[in-house]
Write an enzyme that holds these catalytic residues in place. Structure first.
Site, mmCIF file in Angstrom:
data_model
loop_
_atom_site.group_PDB
_atom_site.id
_atom_site.type_symbol
_atom_site.label_atom_id
_atom_site.label_comp_id
_atom_site.label_asym_id
_atom_site.label_seq_id
_atom_site.Cartn_x
_atom_site.Cartn_y
_atom_site.Cartn_z
ATOM 1 N N VAL A 70 -40.751 -8.918 -45.478
ATOM 2 C CA VAL A 70 -40.538 -9.870 -44.387
ATOM 3 C C VAL A 70 -39.162 -9.575 -43.800
ATOM 4 O O VAL A 70 -38.165 -9.531 -44.525
ATOM 5 C CB VAL A 70 -40.621 -11.338 -44.850
ATOM 6 C CG1 VAL A 70 -40.273 -12.281 -43.690
ATOM 7 C CG2 VAL A 70 -42.016 -11.660 -45.383
ATOM 8 N N GLU A 71 -39.135 -9.372 -42.490
ATOM 9 C CA GLU A 71 -37.880 -9.091 -41.780
ATOM 10 C C GLU A 71 -37.339 -10.426 -41.263
ATOM 11 O O GLU A 71 -37.978 -11.094 -40.461
ATOM 12 C CB GLU A 71 -38.179 -8.134 -40.623
ATOM 13 C CG GLU A 71 -36.975 -7.642 -39.867
ATOM 14 C CD GLU A 71 -37.376 -6.635 -38.782
ATOM 15 O OE1 GLU A 71 -36.618 -5.681 -38.580
ATOM 16 O OE2 GLU A 71 -38.437 -6.807 -38.144
ATOM 17 N N ILE A 72 -36.179 -10.817 -41.772
ATOM 18 C CA ILE A 72 -35.548 -12.081 -41.364
ATOM 19 C C ILE A 72 -34.569 -11.784 -40.241
ATOM 20 O O ILE A 72 -33.639 -10.988 -40.410
ATOM 21 C CB ILE A 72 -34.829 -12.738 -42.555
ATOM 22 C CG1 ILE A 72 -35.800 -12.986 -43.719
ATOM 23 C CG2 ILE A 72 -34.149 -14.029 -42.129
ATOM 24 C CD1 ILE A 72 -35.146 -13.536 -44.970
#
Length: 322
Positions: A70-72
């Site tokens: 997951v890219e925050i």
């Protein structure tokens, strides 16, 4: 009573704005509102929010149940507390987080797009589609570029291009047209070949079986002097690694480790290479810069080495995490 909401509607600024306002009308003041956008800058999306400090990007990858990353994405006004809660949430659901700063396409979508678009550009140049796909597999990518574009869908990529063009023109900037874009427009907009979801894109689909659309070689006749497989592999790998270096240079991605982990877990950058920046390290920055310049002379300015790489080559440095 909800602590965190993830919005995952279509990549359209107006639809996302509507969704944000409707959600914020009913969630608590301290709740985190996250957008699962893959390309639209978070700072811009947060402009319609009444509470931009609680607005963040949580970019999941497709298929969500299988992809570990997951890219925050941290917007201009995203608070540290919101980032911490987003990070905790990603860990709680068993995913691997990387934190990136806000920009168009962020890190993963921006670099991933270079891979599929380079494959499409090759087709426009008269490279045989089968050779393009074989090169993607030989490079160590999980899927070849044309097949991968079908999975993503040609219509979505065109929509993202059109949204980007509108945004840049509104900012008074020039939209850089990619040589592969005309192919997407012809197949998708003119011929209705939308991708796998419609059963026809670069491939034809019959149930679980697929085969390259025979008419591709009619539309884009293979030239007599076909490039070597190594030439094609280099193009597919160098275009990605160079863009990853630019993201590091622009502080979009915050660390070498995040760049490498994000490239493997996010879009499947040839895992045996150890990541996009490690690919450059392993080759040697000076060799990478020299080969990039060769590719730029042959195929265009998009292969020009990132400024950070030119400087590192001069100083005989490599990518290292502090």
């Amino acid at each position: 009573g909800c602590d965190l909401v993830v919005e995952a509607v279509f990549e359209d600024r107006a639809i996302k704005a509507d969704c944000t306002q409707l959600a914020e009308a009913v969630i608590g003041e301290d709740a985190v509102f996250a957008s699962n956008t893959s390309t639209l800058p978070i700072t811009g999306l947060a402009q319609v929010s009444r509470r931009p400090a609680h607005f963040i990007g949580l970019h999941f990858f497709s298929p969500v149940d299988k992809m570990p990353l997951v890219e925050i994405i941290v917007g201009e006004k995203t608070s540290d507390a919101t980032l911490a809660r987003g990070f905790d949430y990603v860990l709680q659901i068993g995913k691997t987080p990387i934190v990136v700063n806000d920009s168009r396409g962020f890190y993963t979508s921006r670099v991933f797009a270079t891979y599929v678009m380079e494959g499409i550009a090759m087709l426009a140049e008269g490279v045989h589609p089968r050779s393009i796909e074989v090169a993607g597999v030989k490079a160590g990518m999980p899927m070849p570029p044309l097949a991968l574009q079908d999975e993503v869908s040609l219509s979505l990529s065109l929509h993202v291009s059109d949204q980007t063009r509108r945004d840049l023109e509104a900012e008074g900037k020039t939209y850089p047209t990619h040589p592969g874009e005309a192919v997407l427009r012809k197949l998708c907009a003119e011929m209705g070949r939308v991708g796998k979801k419609a059963g026809k894109g670069f491939y034809d689909y019959q149930g679980k079986e697929k085969s390259l659309w025979p008419e591709l070689t009619t539309l884009y006749p293979p030239r007599a002097d076909q490039p070597t497989q190594q030439e094609l592999v280099d193009r597919l790998m160098f275009i990605q690694a160079n863009e990853a270096a630019r993201c590091f240079e622009e502080n979009v991605v915050r660390s070498v480790a995040d760049a490498n982990i994000g490239s493997i877990f996010g879009w499947g950058f040839a895992p045996h290479q150890g990541g996009a920046l490690q690919f450059i390290n392993a080759m040697g920055v000076q060799r990478f810069v020299a080969r990039s310049r060769e590719l730029a002379r042959q195929h265009g300015a998009r292969f020009e080495p990132a400024a950070i790489l030119v400087q590192m080559a001069q100083e005989n440095r490599r990518f290292q995490d502090a």
